[in-house]
Design an enzyme around this catalytic site. Structure first.
Site, PDB file in Angstrom:
ATOM      1  N   SER A  35       5.259  -1.183 -15.430  1.00 34.88           N
ATOM      2  CA  SER A  35       6.517  -0.438 -15.526  1.00 34.88           C
ATOM      3  C   SER A  35       7.380  -0.982 -16.649  1.00 34.88           C
ATOM      4  O   SER A  35       7.501  -2.196 -16.812  1.00 34.88           O
ATOM      5  CB  SER A  35       7.294  -0.540 -14.217  1.00 34.88           C
ATOM      6  OG  SER A  35       6.545   0.026 -13.176  1.00 34.88           O
ATOM      7  N   GLN A  48       6.714  -5.662 -15.659  1.00 35.56           N
ATOM      8  CA  GLN A  48       5.845  -6.400 -14.746  1.00 35.56           C
ATOM      9  C   GLN A  48       4.388  -6.110 -15.078  1.00 35.56           C
ATOM     10  O   GLN A  48       4.047  -5.022 -15.513  1.00 35.56           O
ATOM     11  CB  GLN A  48       6.165  -6.073 -13.297  1.00 35.56           C
ATOM     12  CG  GLN A  48       6.543  -4.634 -13.041  1.00 35.56           C
ATOM     13  CD  GLN A  48       6.940  -4.414 -11.595  1.00 35.56           C
ATOM     14  OE1 GLN A  48       6.493  -5.113 -10.703  1.00 35.56           O
ATOM     15  NE2 GLN A  48       7.783  -3.433 -11.370  1.00 35.56           N
ATOM     16  N   GLU A  52      15.485 -11.942   0.175  1.00 34.84           N
ATOM     17  CA  GLU A  52      16.398 -10.857  -0.160  1.00 34.84           C
ATOM     18  C   GLU A  52      15.781  -9.860  -1.136  1.00 34.84           C
ATOM     19  O   GLU A  52      16.288  -8.763  -1.285  1.00 34.84           O
ATOM     20  CB  GLU A  52      17.716 -11.412  -0.699  1.00 34.84           C
ATOM     21  CG  GLU A  52      17.680 -11.910  -2.125  1.00 34.84           C
ATOM     22  CD  GLU A  52      17.318 -13.386  -2.219  1.00 34.84           C
ATOM     23  OE1 GLU A  52      16.682 -13.899  -1.270  1.00 34.84           O
ATOM     24  OE2 GLU A  52      17.663 -14.011  -3.224  1.00 34.84           O
ATOM     25  N   GLU A  97       0.680   2.763   2.478  1.00 30.01           N
ATOM     26  CA  GLU A  97      -0.442   2.496   3.393  1.00 30.01           C
ATOM     27  C   GLU A  97      -0.552   0.991   3.662  1.00 30.01           C
ATOM     28  O   GLU A  97      -0.756   0.566   4.805  1.00 30.01           O
ATOM     29  CB  GLU A  97      -1.758   3.032   2.801  1.00 30.01           C
ATOM     30  CG  GLU A  97      -1.893   4.545   2.871  1.00 30.01           C
ATOM     31  CD  GLU A  97      -0.920   5.291   1.972  1.00 30.01           C
ATOM     32  OE1 GLU A  97      -0.552   4.757   0.903  1.00 30.01           O
ATOM     33  OE2 GLU A  97      -0.500   6.405   2.339  1.00 30.01           O
TER      34      GLU A  97
END
Lengths: 379, 386
Positions: free
Chosen positions: A160, A125, A244, A361
């Site tokens: 990642s 990503q 989902e 957060e």
């Protein structure tokens, strides 16, 4: 209100269990954040795919089993109870694929999904940038129109899997000077080995290259790799977050398996009273997560959307995962600091949980403002 | 699997919520705390007419049960409105009586509980050992009731226990050594809720179930709605080796878990409303991130306790029920701490109604199974859990 499984679901469970028993590698694979481990995990994806177990919720046409959410939950319980390897294709399967099902073209699905299901193409990503983290909409990497496609330039960070992956997906600014920052963004897929792409792996806390920086210099992306309408990327990227996807980011089966392994470790270490409460809390938390997810799945199957509810999920599992691993490392005593154990690997992985996929957060802001209705204020 | 309340169950919750919201429960609680039971009994009758006390009682005894999911639904609402009285104890008594081999006591006592004509309370007849219990040595002091001569029916019995270490001659005790066991650490007789209001008072252990002839002096709880009394030992023997003790404890824990969830939800709602209207520095304090995040954490805790409570109602598995009990009570308590902090000084006053929920969250935490006992129940038994 019930928790009963139908005979058909139990048959599905038995089939999954039998296949996994016959195929799960007896020894754990090397860490998937290493070149060797990445290759081994890619091979495992191919084996899963050959048994049609890599993407159970997808339509059969793309290599899936048309499994509904309940069957997915069952599969995941069996998968992690069997001690099966981590999923190197998770980014693609749980983030890109749902977006393609909702917003992609038939041609894109036919081209992208089968090699994703088999592990032949592993996806990374590309959302964050050095100056756009929680405030993702402030991203500046650009997509400039060119003949037959777009030219991407800029820098992505914390991507990642990008150290070893094949392709990536993310948001790029295709229009400058829009009234609001989340306007004028386009959702694109691109090849990590295309001319103009430089991948610089980043060592995570334990030094393993779990993510990478991407430097993009006029990287050509054909029009066929734009998802949805140009300029609509923010809406497209966010639309799946409330369905989902929010449910499937982490399966309860994974935590049930971890909690039971922790229970076994606790017994093996003589059931010390100092960690008793925390071991119990790990079991209870896994059960809570399993039941919470069952309720969400029931609601989803009723046609409701989950929306900001998925923020509750994210805060819960990310903090739960760290607490569970901290307890395990404490039980290991002096061996707890060793870096080459499964518990240690899991601990380092868990530490990232409250940070990625929307920091906790940001999630708490969403819970407070959208679920509790508190007034917006300065962050 | 459909793990959601159905429309009838949701309608039941809504009708109870509406009925209780109209009942001005804070005033009822305050009267109840002064020992003035009239308003509380009137409310109790309405709760009974809504069918709440029929849920744990089988049809043979005028009930409609067992319906544990509906019971959990009802107790969430009772907790949400801080309804006073021996609610959990009445349900526990019903399960205890209905599960006896001899139908006599249930036939005689249960119908009045279902209709709300009578309240019941129940307590173990002997003290349960706790971490603070002396392992050996003299029994409890004179004002703590009769001798505790043997272990209770549940939990680890004291057994022979380790011998106290003989004092080492010539060595002074360390600076933190206790010279004697503080009196408050001695085990008193178990306390029953609202023994003065209940017409039926049961005391039980593994061997005997008795109808207690009376109650001792009232001891105040932190929660003014909870008036605790020891039960007078002895009384009519209703059953020997009552087979329903474990089942009754399961229902007691389930009911407390649901009640605590309701208490927590009410605390969260009240606090969200307060921080939305309380202004400091020119803005509502609910716009501050430090305030938001505490409330978000309370929301997470409560929303993950909720499925445990209803899951426990579906399975009635003791490990599920214990998990629900500890999690719902801890979530309610966490929410109470947050509610107190975010209300500031006004929340610390007894006259402000928030206190009725704050103190109940604390009291329920240890009622019918402390957090440690519940966690032990989750860990007990070998093998995989869930």
């Amino acid at each position: 209100m019930d928790l009963a499984r139908s005979p058909a679901e139990e048959a599905f469970r038995a089939e999954a269990r039998a296949w996994l028993r016959a195929h799960v590698p007896p020894e754990p694979l090397p860490s998937l954040e290493t070149a060797e481990g990445f290759a081994a995990h890619r091979g495992w994806e191919a084996e899963l795919s050959a048994g049609r177990w890599s993407v159970v919720t997808w339509p059969t046409a793309y290599g899936g089993r048309d499994a509904d959410l309940q069957r997915w939950l069952i599969f995941e319980e069996e998968y992690y109870a069997a001690g099966a390897p981590g999923r190197v294709s998770q980014n693609g399967i749980s983030l890109l694929a749902p977006t393609l099902f909702d917003h992609g073209t038939r041609e894109q699905r036919a081209r992208v999904l089968p090699p994703m299901a088999s592990g032949e193409v592993v996806w990374a990503q590309a959302w964050s940038e050095p100056d756009a983290g929680s405030d993702l909409a402030s991203l500046t990497s650009g997509a400039v129109r060119t003949d037959g496609g777009w030219l991407l330039s800029g820098q992505k960070a914390w991507s990642s899997r990008a150290a070893f992956a094949d392709r990536a997906f993310g948001l790029f600014r295709s229009e400058r000077g829009t009234p609001k920052p989340h306007q004028g963004l386009t959702y694109l897929m691109f090849d990590l080995r295309a001319p103009g792409v430089t991948v610089r792996p980043t060592g995570r806390l334990d030094g393993k290259p779990a993510f990478a920086e991407l430097f993009l210099d006029e990287v050509f992306v054909p029009d066929e790799d734009v998802i949805g309408e140009p300029g609509q990327g923010w809406r497209i990227a966010m639309s799946a977050a409330g369905n989902e996807r929010g449910l499937m980011l982490r399966s309860p089966g994974r935590f049930l398996a971890s909690a039971n392994r922790l229970l076994a470790l606790w017994h093996a270490r003589g059931s010390p009273s100092a960690t008793r409460d925390r071991v119990a809390d790990a079991l209870i938390g896994a059960r809570a997560y399993q039941l919470f997810t069952s309720a969400s799945a029931s609601r989803f199957l009723d046609g409701e959307t989950l929306g900001p509810q998925s923020s509750l999920n994210k805060v819960f599992w990310s903090e739960y995962d760290i607490a569970l691993h901290e307890t395990a490392l404490e039980l290991l005593g002096e061996e707890g600091e060793l870096a080459d154990t499964d518990w240690s690997e899991g601990y380092v992985f868990a530490l990232a949980g409250p940070i990625y996929a929307g920091t906790n957060e940001i999630q708490r802001d969403i819970i407070a403002e959208r679920l509790l209705g508190l007034p917006k204020g300065r962050r | 699997m459909r793990f959601l309340l159905d429309s009838e169950q949701r309608a039941f919750a809504e009708s109870l919520d509406a009925m209780l919201a109209a009942a001005d429960t804070p005033a009822v609680v305050r009267a109840w705390g002064r020992g003035e039971h009239a308003a509380g009994r009137a409310l109790w009758s309405r709760v009974a007419r809504a069918g709440v006390f029929a849920l744990a009682a089988p049809e043979a005894y005028e009930g409609v049960g067992p319906l544990p999911v509906e019971l959990a639904v009802a107790f969430v609402e009772l907790g949400r409105h801080a309804v006073p009285g021996p609610l959990v104890e009445t349900v526990t008594t019903e399960v205890l009586l209905a599960g006896l081999d001899d139908p006599g006591p249930a036939k005689r006592l249960l119908p009045a509980l279902v209709t709300g004509e009578a309240m019941a309370t129940v307590a173990p007849s002997r003290p349960r050992p706790s971490a603070l219990a002396p392992q050996s040595g003299p029994g409890p002091g004179p004002e703590s009731g009769p001798e505790s001569e043997s272990g209770p029916e549940s939990g680890p019995g004291p057994g022979p226990g380790p011998e106290p270490e003989p004092p080492t001659p010539g060595r002074e005790p360390g600076p933190y050594a206790l010279t004697r066991e503080p009196k408050s650490h001695a085990l008193g007789l178990p306390l029953a809720l609202d023994g003065d209001a209940a017409a039926i008072r049961l005391s039980f252990d593994a061997e005997e179930l008795r109808l207690s002839p009376g109650h001792g002096p009232i001891r105040p709880s932190v929660d003014p709605a909870r008036r605790l009394t020891p039960l007078t030992p002895g009384g009519e023997l209703l059953a020997t080796n009552p087979p329903s003790v474990a089942q009754a404890l399961t229902w007691a824990r389930l009911a407390v878990a649901a009640q605590a969830l309701g208490v927590g939800l009410a605390l969260l709602d009240r606090t969200v409303a307060y921080v939305g209207q309380r202004t400091q520095f020119g803005v509502p304090i609910g716009s501050f991130q430090a305030v938001k995040h505490r409330l978000a954490d309370a929301k997470v805790a409560l929303e993950f306790a909720r499925p445990l409570v209803f899951g426990a109602a579906v399975t009635l598995d003791p490990a599920d029920v214990a998990a629900a009990k500890v999690t719902a009570c801890e979530a309610a308590y966490t929410t109470a701490r947050t509610a107190l902090q975010l209300h500031g000084a006004i929340g610390y006053t007894a006259e402000y109604d928030l206190s009725l929920w704050l103190t109940k969250a604390r009291a329920l935490r240890t009622a019918w199974g402390s957090p440690a006992e519940c966690r032990s129940a989750v860990l007990s038994g070998g093998g995989r859990r869930w």
